[in-house]
Design a protein around this motif. Structure first.
Motif, mmCIF file in Angstrom:
data_model
loop_
_atom_site.group_PDB
_atom_site.id
_atom_site.type_symbol
_atom_site.label_atom_id
_atom_site.label_comp_id
_atom_site.label_asym_id
_atom_site.label_seq_id
_atom_site.Cartn_x
_atom_site.Cartn_y
_atom_site.Cartn_z
ATOM 1 N N PRO A 189 35.853 28.082 30.349
ATOM 2 C CA PRO A 189 36.501 29.249 29.748
ATOM 3 C C PRO A 189 35.728 30.531 30.011
ATOM 4 O O PRO A 189 34.511 30.488 30.275
ATOM 5 C CB PRO A 189 36.521 28.908 28.249
ATOM 6 N N PRO A 190 36.391 31.686 29.947
ATOM 7 C CA PRO A 190 35.704 32.960 30.193
ATOM 8 C C PRO A 190 34.881 33.405 28.998
ATOM 9 O O PRO A 190 35.085 32.935 27.872
ATOM 10 C CB PRO A 190 36.870 33.931 30.431
ATOM 11 N N ILE A 191 33.938 34.310 29.244
ATOM 12 C CA ILE A 191 33.255 34.993 28.148
ATOM 13 C C ILE A 191 34.169 36.123 27.658
ATOM 14 O O ILE A 191 35.077 36.562 28.378
ATOM 15 C CB ILE A 191 31.891 35.557 28.574
ATOM 16 N N THR A 192 33.920 36.588 26.448
ATOM 17 C CA THR A 192 34.769 37.649 25.879
ATOM 18 C C THR A 192 33.903 38.726 25.253
ATOM 19 O O THR A 192 33.107 38.436 24.355
ATOM 20 C CB THR A 192 35.709 37.081 24.796
ATOM 21 N N PHE A 193 34.007 39.947 25.760
ATOM 22 C CA PHE A 193 33.380 41.077 25.085
ATOM 23 C C PHE A 193 34.342 42.265 25.004
ATOM 24 O O PHE A 193 33.933 43.401 24.798
ATOM 25 C CB PHE A 193 32.050 41.490 25.747
ATOM 26 N N SER A 194 35.639 41.980 25.173
ATOM 27 C CA SER A 194 36.647 43.042 25.109
ATOM 28 C C SER A 194 37.180 43.248 23.694
ATOM 29 O O SER A 194 38.098 44.041 23.480
ATOM 30 C CB SER A 194 37.810 42.724 26.052
ATOM 31 N N ILE A 195 36.603 42.535 22.723
ATOM 32 C CA ILE A 195 36.973 42.689 21.319
ATOM 33 C C ILE A 195 35.697 42.938 20.529
ATOM 34 O O ILE A 195 34.695 42.241 20.734
ATOM 35 C CB ILE A 195 37.702 41.436 20.784
ATOM 36 N N ASP A 196 35.714 43.917 19.621
ATOM 37 C CA ASP A 196 34.505 44.219 18.853
ATOM 38 C C ASP A 196 34.395 43.324 17.622
ATOM 39 O O ASP A 196 35.208 42.414 17.411
ATOM 40 C CB ASP A 196 34.451 45.712 18.483
ATOM 41 N N LYS A 197 33.376 43.562 16.799
ATOM 42 C CA LYS A 197 33.116 42.729 15.628
ATOM 43 C C LYS A 197 34.233 42.804 14.588
ATOM 44 O O LYS A 197 34.392 41.899 13.769
ATOM 45 C CB LYS A 197 31.783 43.130 14.991
ATOM 46 N N LYS A 198 34.986 43.887 14.630
ATOM 47 C CA LYS A 198 36.103 44.044 13.692
ATOM 48 C C LYS A 198 37.411 43.508 14.273
ATOM 49 O O LYS A 198 38.484 43.766 13.743
ATOM 50 C CB LYS A 198 36.274 45.523 13.325
ATOM 51 N N LYS A 199 37.304 42.768 15.384
ATOM 52 C CA LYS A 199 38.455 42.164 16.055
ATOM 53 C C LYS A 199 39.403 43.204 16.648
ATOM 54 O O LYS A 199 40.596 42.949 16.822
ATOM 55 C CB LYS A 199 39.229 41.227 15.118
ATOM 56 N N LYS A 200 38.877 44.395 16.961
ATOM 57 C CA LYS A 200 39.678 45.450 17.577
ATOM 58 C C LYS A 200 39.437 45.464 19.082
ATOM 59 O O LYS A 200 38.305 45.260 19.542
ATOM 60 C CB LYS A 200 39.329 46.816 16.980
ATOM 61 N N SER A 201 40.489 45.743 19.827
ATOM 62 C CA SER A 201 40.388 45.709 21.281
ATOM 63 C C SER A 201 39.557 46.875 21.810
ATOM 64 O O SER A 201 39.725 48.025 21.383
ATOM 65 C CB SER A 201 41.782 45.748 21.918
ATOM 66 N N ARG A 202 38.684 46.576 22.776
ATOM 67 C CA ARG A 202 37.889 47.602 23.438
ATOM 68 C C ARG A 202 38.563 48.077 24.731
ATOM 69 O O ARG A 202 38.009 48.904 25.456
ATOM 70 C CB ARG A 202 36.492 47.063 23.728
ATOM 71 N N ILE A 203 39.750 47.531 25.002
ATOM 72 C CA ILE A 203 40.576 47.978 26.134
ATOM 73 C C ILE A 203 41.781 48.699 25.537
ATOM 74 O O ILE A 203 42.480 48.149 24.684
ATOM 75 C CB ILE A 203 41.058 46.790 26.987
#
Length: 274
Positions: A189-203
């Motif tokens: 599976p891929p790594i994920t850093f496109s979502i912040d700690k508050k579960k909001k999208s960084r894209i």
């Protein structure tokens, strides 16, 4: 032979053997003559798919200047149609396989369309947390919207080599999404850093395309898509789904998300002190 000499000889043999095994380090004369920077663990090579000369030019004059190296695929090489998931899977497969012909000097390889704007420093900071010698990859897409938009793929050098070796036998022919397809190709599976700690999208996928004179006709208290904007992270990695006018007016979007002109003034003051 002294233990120290044995160790140094072993280290030398390991490095030479590693270079000999890496058959993909085939440098063209063009790249041999180019004076590269001193690459580190977060050196980033971008393969950019052009959708038109003007939008590509705007990318090249802005965020693309901050990547370590760039290869542009002209728009006339693409059989354009509505970007359904099967079409995207097919196109990304061609983009990755085509990159075999390019020099493999970087640690990370990014595949994107020119309707994106990336905050490259933030992206590189995130990538620096991972080891590019492992089969690591990520798929960047706005998870908070149903707006159809093209994802961005980033693969470590090792993940690229894994794709080359396994794609024919591993890649699923029945995958319904780019995420499912690439996961089947690399088998993890891929790594994920496109979502912040508050579960909001960084894209941030733009869902309203502003025209140059549109805001003149709006009332003073006009705040278009305020909830949509605040539903995204304060630490954005990118904007996507941009038009030519969007790219030209990008500073407006950055102001909206990052707190307006006050933050910009602080940034300018900071630059002046540096």
């Amino acid at each position: 032979m002294e233990p120290k000499s044995i160790f140094l000889l072993g280290l030398l043999m390991f490095r030479v053997g590693r270079l000999m095994r890496n058959e993909k380090l085939a440098w063209s004369a063009e790249y041999e003559s180019k004076k590269f920077k001193s690459y580190h663990n977060t050196s980033l090579f971008l393969t950019l798919q052009s959708t038109g000369p003007e939008l590509t030019r705007l990318c090249q004059k802005s965020w693309c200047e901050k990547v370590d190296d760039l290869f542009v695929i002209p728009q006339y090489y693409v059989n354009w149609q509505k970007p359904t998931e099967p079409w995207l899977i097919h196109h990304f497969s061609k983009m990755i396989l085509h990159s075999r012909r390019l020099p493999h000097h970087a640690e990370w390889y990014m595949f994107a369309f020119d309707n994106n704007y990336f905050f490259v420093e933030r992206l590189v900071k995130e990538l620096s947390k991972f080891d590019s010698h492992l089969p690591i990859y990520t798929i960047l897409r706005d998870s908070s919207t149903r707006i159809p938009h093209k994802p961005v793929l980033i693969l470590s050098r090792f993940a690229m080599n894994t794709f080359y070796d396994l794609q024919e036998e591993n890649c699923s022919d029945d995958a319904e999404s780019v995420e499912e397809w690439l996961t089947s190709c690399i088998s993890i599976p891929p790594i994920t850093f496109s979502i912040d700690k508050k579960k909001k999208s960084r894209i941030f996928a733009i869902n309203r395309h502003f025209q140059v004179d549109e805001m003149k006709s709006m009332p003073i208290g006009y705040h278009d898509d305020k909830e949509y904007i605040h539903g995204h992270s304060k630490s954005l990695l990118s904007f996507t789904n941009l038009t030519i006018d969007d790219m030209k007016l990008l500073s407006v979007f950055v102001d909206k998300v990052h707190g307006g002109s006050r933050n910009r003034i602080k940034i300018e003051k900071t630059k002046n002190y540096l």
